[in-house]
Design a protein around this motif. Structure first.
Motif, PDB file in Angstrom:
ATOM      1  N   GLY A  97     -29.788 -64.258 -47.984  1.00 51.08           N
ATOM      2  CA  GLY A  97     -29.302 -64.150 -48.033  1.00 51.08           C
ATOM      3  C   GLY A  97     -28.422 -64.467 -49.289  1.00 51.08           C
ATOM      4  O   GLY A  97     -26.949 -64.795 -49.636  1.00 51.08           O
ATOM      5  N   TRP A  98     -28.472 -65.942 -49.628  1.00 50.88           N
ATOM      6  CA  TRP A  98     -27.929 -66.839 -50.669  1.00 50.88           C
ATOM      7  C   TRP A  98     -27.355 -66.443 -52.149  1.00 50.88           C
ATOM      8  O   TRP A  98     -29.132 -65.822 -52.300  1.00 50.88           O
ATOM      9  CB  TRP A  98     -28.466 -68.292 -50.164  1.00 50.88           C
ATOM     10  CG  TRP A  98     -28.348 -68.719 -49.174  1.00 50.88           C
ATOM     11  CD1 TRP A  98     -28.818 -68.779 -47.676  1.00 50.88           C
ATOM     12  CD2 TRP A  98     -27.366 -70.675 -48.694  1.00 50.88           C
ATOM     13  NE1 TRP A  98     -28.013 -69.454 -47.303  1.00 50.88           N
ATOM     14  CE2 TRP A  98     -27.262 -70.134 -47.561  1.00 50.88           C
ATOM     15  CE3 TRP A  98     -26.519 -70.841 -49.714  1.00 50.88           C
ATOM     16  CZ2 TRP A  98     -26.473 -71.350 -47.298  1.00 50.88           C
ATOM     17  CZ3 TRP A  98     -26.068 -71.556 -49.235  1.00 50.88           C
ATOM     18  CH2 TRP A  98     -25.834 -72.109 -48.287  1.00 50.88           C
ATOM     19  N   ASP A 222     -27.899 -62.974 -36.863  1.00 52.90           N
ATOM     20  CA  ASP A 222     -27.669 -61.969 -38.084  1.00 52.90           C
ATOM     21  C   ASP A 222     -28.927 -60.871 -37.960  1.00 52.90           C
ATOM     22  O   ASP A 222     -29.274 -60.340 -38.381  1.00 52.90           O
ATOM     23  CB  ASP A 222     -27.232 -62.696 -39.312  1.00 52.90           C
ATOM     24  CG  ASP A 222     -28.745 -63.085 -39.342  1.00 52.90           C
ATOM     25  OD1 ASP A 222     -29.853 -63.442 -39.074  1.00 52.90           O
ATOM     26  OD2 ASP A 222     -28.078 -63.990 -40.118  1.00 52.90           O
ATOM     27  N   TYR A 223     -30.242 -61.204 -36.491  1.00 52.66           N
ATOM     28  CA  TYR A 223     -31.377 -60.834 -36.616  1.00 52.66           C
ATOM     29  C   TYR A 223     -31.398 -60.521 -35.652  1.00 52.66           C
ATOM     30  O   TYR A 223     -31.934 -61.674 -34.736  1.00 52.66           O
ATOM     31  CB  TYR A 223     -32.166 -61.160 -38.224  1.00 52.66           C
ATOM     32  CG  TYR A 223     -33.442 -60.114 -37.433  1.00 52.66           C
ATOM     33  CD1 TYR A 223     -33.486 -59.232 -38.221  1.00 52.66           C
ATOM     34  CD2 TYR A 223     -34.298 -61.208 -37.025  1.00 52.66           C
ATOM     35  CE1 TYR A 223     -34.506 -57.935 -38.031  1.00 52.66           C
ATOM     36  CE2 TYR A 223     -36.470 -60.538 -37.040  1.00 52.66           C
ATOM     37  CZ  TYR A 223     -35.902 -58.970 -37.351  1.00 52.66           C
ATOM     38  OH  TYR A 223     -37.159 -58.181 -37.677  1.00 52.66           O
ATOM     39  N   CYS A 224     -32.216 -59.426 -35.145  1.00 54.61           N
ATOM     40  CA  CYS A 224     -33.130 -59.446 -33.717  1.00 54.61           C
ATOM     41  C   CYS A 224     -34.011 -58.104 -33.708  1.00 54.61           C
ATOM     42  O   CYS A 224     -33.841 -57.247 -34.582  1.00 54.61           O
ATOM     43  CB  CYS A 224     -31.598 -59.061 -32.851  1.00 54.61           C
ATOM     44  SG  CYS A 224     -32.674 -58.694 -31.129  1.00 54.61           S
ATOM     45  N   GLU A 225     -35.074 -58.573 -32.889  1.00 52.15           N
ATOM     46  CA  GLU A 225     -36.142 -56.974 -33.584  1.00 52.15           C
ATOM     47  C   GLU A 225     -36.586 -56.816 -32.119  1.00 52.15           C
ATOM     48  O   GLU A 225     -36.982 -57.895 -30.425  1.00 52.15           O
ATOM     49  CB  GLU A 225     -36.855 -57.328 -33.672  1.00 52.15           C
ATOM     50  CG  GLU A 225     -38.428 -58.330 -33.479  1.00 52.15           C
ATOM     51  CD  GLU A 225     -38.913 -58.973 -34.573  1.00 52.15           C
ATOM     52  OE1 GLU A 225     -39.124 -58.227 -35.551  1.00 52.15           O
ATOM     53  OE2 GLU A 225     -40.425 -59.118 -34.313  1.00 52.15           O
ATOM     54  N   ALA A 226     -36.754 -56.169 -31.428  1.00 54.13           N
ATOM     55  CA  ALA A 226     -37.122 -55.003 -30.059  1.00 54.13           C
ATOM     56  C   ALA A 226     -38.899 -54.776 -30.161  1.00 54.13           C
ATOM     57  O   ALA A 226     -38.670 -53.582 -31.390  1.00 54.13           O
ATOM     58  CB  ALA A 226     -36.223 -54.626 -29.607  1.00 54.13           C
ATOM     59  N   VAL A 227     -39.952 -54.856 -29.593  1.00 54.56           N
ATOM     60  CA  VAL A 227     -40.914 -54.179 -29.886  1.00 54.56           C
ATOM     61  C   VAL A 227     -41.567 -53.337 -28.745  1.00 54.56           C
ATOM     62  O   VAL A 227     -41.336 -53.351 -27.617  1.00 54.56           O
ATOM     63  CB  VAL A 227     -42.371 -55.260 -29.570  1.00 54.56           C
ATOM     64  CG1 VAL A 227     -43.438 -54.537 -29.817  1.00 54.56           C
ATOM     65  CG2 VAL A 227     -42.636 -56.172 -30.752  1.00 54.56           C
ATOM     66  N   GLN A 442     -22.618 -70.862 -42.650  1.00 57.86           N
ATOM     67  CA  GLN A 442     -22.333 -68.832 -43.026  1.00 57.86           C
ATOM     68  C   GLN A 442     -23.610 -69.085 -44.793  1.00 57.86           C
ATOM     69  O   GLN A 442     -23.445 -70.349 -45.042  1.00 57.86           O
ATOM     70  CB  GLN A 442     -21.163 -68.450 -43.409  1.00 57.86           C
ATOM     71  CG  GLN A 442     -20.558 -68.596 -42.218  1.00 57.86           C
ATOM     72  CD  GLN A 442     -18.993 -68.402 -42.306  1.00 57.86           C
ATOM     73  OE1 GLN A 442     -19.065 -67.215 -43.249  1.00 57.86           O
ATOM     74  NE2 GLN A 442     -18.095 -68.650 -41.798  1.00 57.86           N
ATOM     75  N   VAL A 443     -23.410 -67.921 -44.673  1.00 54.07           N
ATOM     76  CA  VAL A 443     -24.312 -68.138 -45.711  1.00 54.07           C
ATOM     77  C   VAL A 443     -23.418 -68.270 -47.292  1.00 54.07           C
ATOM     78  O   VAL A 443     -22.707 -68.602 -47.297  1.00 54.07           O
ATOM     79  CB  VAL A 443     -25.554 -66.860 -46.082  1.00 54.07           C
ATOM     80  CG1 VAL A 443     -26.320 -66.645 -45.658  1.00 54.07           C
ATOM     81  CG2 VAL A 443     -24.252 -65.889 -46.778  1.00 54.07           C
TER      82      VAL A 443
END
Length: 468
Positions: A97-98, A222-227, A442-443
């Motif tokens: 996000g920069w 700021d990010y997470c994922e589940a399979v 932070q960005v």
């Protein structure tokens, strides 16, 4: 004193273009911890940053020492005792996000953008140039001065025992790893994993294959994922869309082969101020907790954290009461990382407790909440730090700050841990001025060029005051 301060300030104005250029060059080096190599205990990027800082110090006329890649310093003056400025060259990952390249060190509207412009590369280079001004003016000192370049502050301070086992501590000093005016109290910091073995399986219709997210314990993820494997993928996606409509959380689902990947997006922030971010891990836990998993270890684990943590960042629900004091405020509670597979679940917690509390009290209260099967593992702890307002080091820095800025040098108590905890007789002093944003971790992290130069002047004068 005012005449000497004027001399130092004028000299820094003369060399400010070199200061700006040197800062840009070191910001361009991506010094995130990586795989260790020979002579590079924290990876190649960190080693390159240390090499640059020491080469620049030598070029500026200082004695230098590289302590086998763990840490290094520039030294000036004579004597047994020394004054230190301790800063770190490693940085947290840049994230997404920069608006300008995170390692471009580009200057726009008077601001230099890049990871490390506040935390800590630019400020420690400013201190180096503050010492350069003292050297060029040949001002008399009674103590040696070291600008110490640390390399692992963001990942556990693994370099500091190496230094402290081989060198005596400074008699006084500061770290440009906080805020102005002066940080005299810092909360205790605990980082640990909450682990549960997953012995019994959940519903045959839904299997959570993995949940992964977060980059560092001391960052709001700021990010997470589940399979997830589902007997009916379309039904799972419908449930996700209904959940998103109801909660407005930033969750998206994608079908990959016979599985679905649920992606959760949050807002990163420093682990000491988790209330400023949005936790992608806890947002995905909300959705997972709404699925019909049945009775199993994983559903118990997820529901436990949904019940006692959720989006709360002060631990009040977990502890059953508010943990706070007058000097340093409330406890902070950040879920920084998650790693779940079909065998084991683990969350990494970064918790910061007030300066008048102790570790045993906090952990006794914490353990009372844990349910059977959840274990605390890999505990890392830092005690609170506190300086008396009458300490000569505090008074000397107050004097310099007031003369340089014309403002009262109020003492601050913070939730964040600074580098000051890693070395005796060190206090956090700058680089962030009152009213300016704290962009650490932070960005779009940046430092204003006028503040970079102002820091060099304050640090130069502070070094002289402590070492004269």
């Amino acid at each position: 004193m005012k005449d000497v301060q004027k001399q130092i300030n004028n000299k820094i104005d003369e060399i400010k273009e070199d200061l700006i250029l040197s800062t840009q060059e070191i910001i361009k080096i991506r010094s995130v911890e990586d795989e260790p190599k020979e002579g590079m205990p924290f990876g190649e990027g960190v080693a390159k940053a240390l090499e640059y800082a020491l080469d620049k110090s030598y070029e500026l006329g200082f004695k230098i020492r590289n302590m086998n890649g763990y840490i290094g310093y520039a030294e000036y003056g004579e004597g047994e005792d020394y004054v230190a400025v301790l800063g770190h060259l490693d940085v947290v990952p840049e994230g997404d996000g920069w608006k300008y390249p995170p390692y471009g060190a580009e200057i726009h509207d008077g601001k230099m953008y890049g990871r490390g412009t506040l935390d800590d590369k630019a400020p420690i280079i400013a201190a180096l140039y503050g010492l350069k001004a003292i050297k060029d003016l040949n001002l008399p000192l009674s103590k040696k001065v070291r600008i110490i370049f640390g390399t692992n502050e963001e990942s556990g301070c693994g370099e500091m025992p190496y230094y402290m086992e081989r060198e005596k501590p400074p008699v006084a000093g500061f770290t440009p790893d906080g805020q102005y005016p002066i940080i005299y109290a810092e909360k205790g910091i605990l980082t640990f994993n909450l682990v549960q073995d997953l012995k019994d399986k959940c519903s045959e219709n839904l299997i959570i294959k993995s949940v992964k997210g977060g980059q560092r314990p001391n960052m709001v993820p700021d990010y997470c994922e589940a399979v997830i494997w589902a007997k009916d993928n379309n039904k799972l996606l419908e449930a996700l869309n209904e959940f998103v409509d109801k909660t407005n959380l930033d969750l998206k689902g994608e079908i990959n082969g016979g599985e679905i990947t649920i992606k959760s997006y949050g807002v990163s922030a420093h682990g000491s101020t988790p209330e400023k971010g949005k936790n992608a891990i806890m947002n995905i836990f909300k959705f997972l907790g709404a699925l019909p998993l049945g009775e199993c270890d994983l559903s118990t684990y997820i529901n436990f954290f949904n019940s006692y943590v959720g989006t709360e960042t002060n631990g009040k629900n977990f502890f059953g009461k508010s943990i706070k004091d007058k000097p340093s405020g409330e406890l902070s509670f950040n879920v920084g990382k998650v790693n779940i597979d079909e065998e084991k679940a683990s969350l990494t917690i970064n918790m910061r407790y007030p300066v008048t509390y102790d570790y045993d009290y906090i952990m006794n209260l914490f353990n009372k909440r844990l349910i059977y099967g959840i274990k605390v593992e890999d505990m890392q702890k830092q005690k609170p730090l506190y300086f008396s307002p009458d300490n000569p080091l505090i008074n000397a820095l107050q004097k310099v700050y007031t003369v340089q800025t014309g403002e009262e040098a109020k003492l601050l108590a913070i939730g964040g841990g600074t580098y000051a905890k890693e070395m005796p007789n060190i206090v956090a002093f700058g680089p962030i001025f009152p009213g300016k944003p704290d962009l650490d971790h932070q960005v779009n992290e940046y430092i204003e060029i006028v503040d970079l130069i102002k820091n060099a002047k304050i640090y130069g004068n502070a070094i002289y005051e402590l070492a004269k």
